[in-house]
Design a protein around this motif. Structure first.
Motif, PDB file in Angstrom:
ATOM      1  N   THR A 147       0.849  -1.196   0.000  1.00 46.01           N
ATOM      2  CA  THR A 147       0.000   0.000   0.000  1.00 46.01           C
ATOM      3  C   THR A 147       0.880   1.241   0.000  1.00 46.01           C
ATOM      4  N   GLU A 148       0.591   2.142  -0.918  1.00 51.56           N
ATOM      5  CA  GLU A 148       1.303   3.416  -0.986  1.00 51.56           C
ATOM      6  C   GLU A 148       0.292   4.524  -0.727  1.00 51.56           C
ATOM      7  N   PHE A 154      -4.737   6.660  -1.798  1.00 50.19           N
ATOM      8  CA  PHE A 154      -3.811   5.534  -1.663  1.00 50.19           C
ATOM      9  C   PHE A 154      -3.820   4.698  -2.941  1.00 50.19           C
ATOM     10  N   GLU A 155      -2.833   3.823  -3.042  1.00 46.92           N
ATOM     11  CA  GLU A 155      -2.792   2.797  -4.078  1.00 46.92           C
ATOM     12  C   GLU A 155      -2.475   1.478  -3.393  1.00 46.92           C
ATOM     13  N   HIS A 172      -5.686  -1.099  -6.867  1.00 41.84           N
ATOM     14  CA  HIS A 172      -6.893  -0.398  -6.393  1.00 41.84           C
ATOM     15  C   HIS A 172      -6.409   0.979  -5.993  1.00 41.84           C
ATOM     16  N   SER A 173      -6.867   1.990  -6.718  1.00 41.24           N
ATOM     17  CA  SER A 173      -6.416   3.358  -6.487  1.00 41.24           C
ATOM     18  C   SER A 173      -7.579   4.222  -6.045  1.00 41.24           C
ATOM     19  N   LYS A 178     -12.304  11.470  -7.182  1.00 43.36           N
ATOM     20  CA  LYS A 178     -12.325  10.549  -8.320  1.00 43.36           C
ATOM     21  C   LYS A 178     -12.924   9.224  -7.863  1.00 43.36           C
ATOM     22  N   ASP A 179     -13.472   8.486  -8.824  1.00 39.89           N
ATOM     23  CA  ASP A 179     -13.982   7.150  -8.519  1.00 39.89           C
ATOM     24  C   ASP A 179     -12.815   6.220  -8.245  1.00 39.89           C
TER      25      ASP A 179
END
Length: 191
Positions: A147-148, A154-155, A172-173, A178-179
Motif C-alpha cells: 500500500t502506498e 492511496f494505491e 486499487h487506487s 475521483k472514482d
C-alpha cells in the motif's frame, strides 16, 4: 514581528525535540536478518522472464472491461513491475522485528511457503509470501500486498509472480474527487 518569528522557531525546535525523544515502538516480530531481499529475487527470478525472446498474452481488466492482446517482452512496462517488487524489500535494519514469519510445509507437493506479515500498520508491505521447492529451494512464486499512501488517497497493489508461467498486478487506487480505480493486468508467458 521579531517576537512572532522567535516564537515560531521555538515551537519548531520544541516539536523536533519532543519527536526525537519520543520512545520508539518496540515490535515483537522476527529479526530482519531473516527477511527477504526482493532486489535479489527480482534479479534471479523475475528479470529472466523479461528476455527479449519472450512473448505474453496480456489481459487487462478495468472495471467491467477486459482487453486481451499478445505482446513481446519489449512492450511490457518492466520498470514498473521491477520497482513495485523492489519496493517490497524487507531486508532492512529499520524494519527489524516489524514482521512475523510463518513457515508452512506441503510435503505432498514438496513446497515450502514463507509468509511475512506486517505488525506495523504504517509499513507499505502488508504481506509477502514466497513459495519454493523443498528439494532445491528454487522460488516457484512470490505474492506481495503493498500500500502506498498519497495526498488524500492511496494505491493498493497485489503482485503475483509464478516462475516461468505468469505475472499479475492488481491495482486499487483511491484519489480525492475521483472514482475508485480497479485494474488487473496479467501476463501469461507463451514461450
Amino acid at each position: 514581528m521579531k517576537t512572532r518569528f522567535s516564537y515560531s522557531v521555538f515551537v519548531l525546535i520544541l516539536a523536533f525535540f519532543v519527536h526525537s525523544c519520543a520512545e520508539k515502538q518496540e515490535w515483537s516480530g522476527d529479526s530482519y536478518i531473516n527477511y527477504p531481499d526482493m532486489e535479489m529475487i527480482v534479479e534471479e527470478n523475475i528479470k529472466p522472464m523479461q528476455a527479449s525472446s519472450k512473448s505474453f498474452r496480456q489481459i487487462v481488466k478495468e472495471g467491467d472491461k477486459q482487453d486481451t492482446i499478445y505482446v513481446k517482452s519489449g512492450e511490457v512496462n518492466w520498470q514498473t513491475v521491477n520497482e513495485l517488487f523492489t519496493k517490497s524489500t524487507l531486508f532492512n535494519k529499520d524494519l527489524d522485528k516489524q514482521y512475523t514469519i510463518d513457515v508452512l510445509t506441503d510435503t505432498v507437493h514438496s513446497i515450502m511457503s514463507v509468509v511475512y506479515t506486517s505488525l506495523n500498520a504504517e509499513l507499505p508491505v502488508k504481506l509477502l509470501t514466497i513459495k519454493s521447492s523443498i528439494d532445491d529451494r528454487k522460488i516457484s512464486s512470490v505474492y506481495v500486498e503493498l500500500t502506498e499512501d498519497h495526498l488524500g488517497g492511496f494505491e493498493n497493489h497485489k503482485l503475483l509472480f509464478v516462475r516461468n508461467k505468469s505475472l499479475q498486478m492488481q491495482l486499487h487506487s483511491k484519489k480525492p474527487l475521483k472514482d475508485d480505480l480497479y485494474v488487473t493486468t496479467t501476463w501469461t508467458c507463451l514461450n
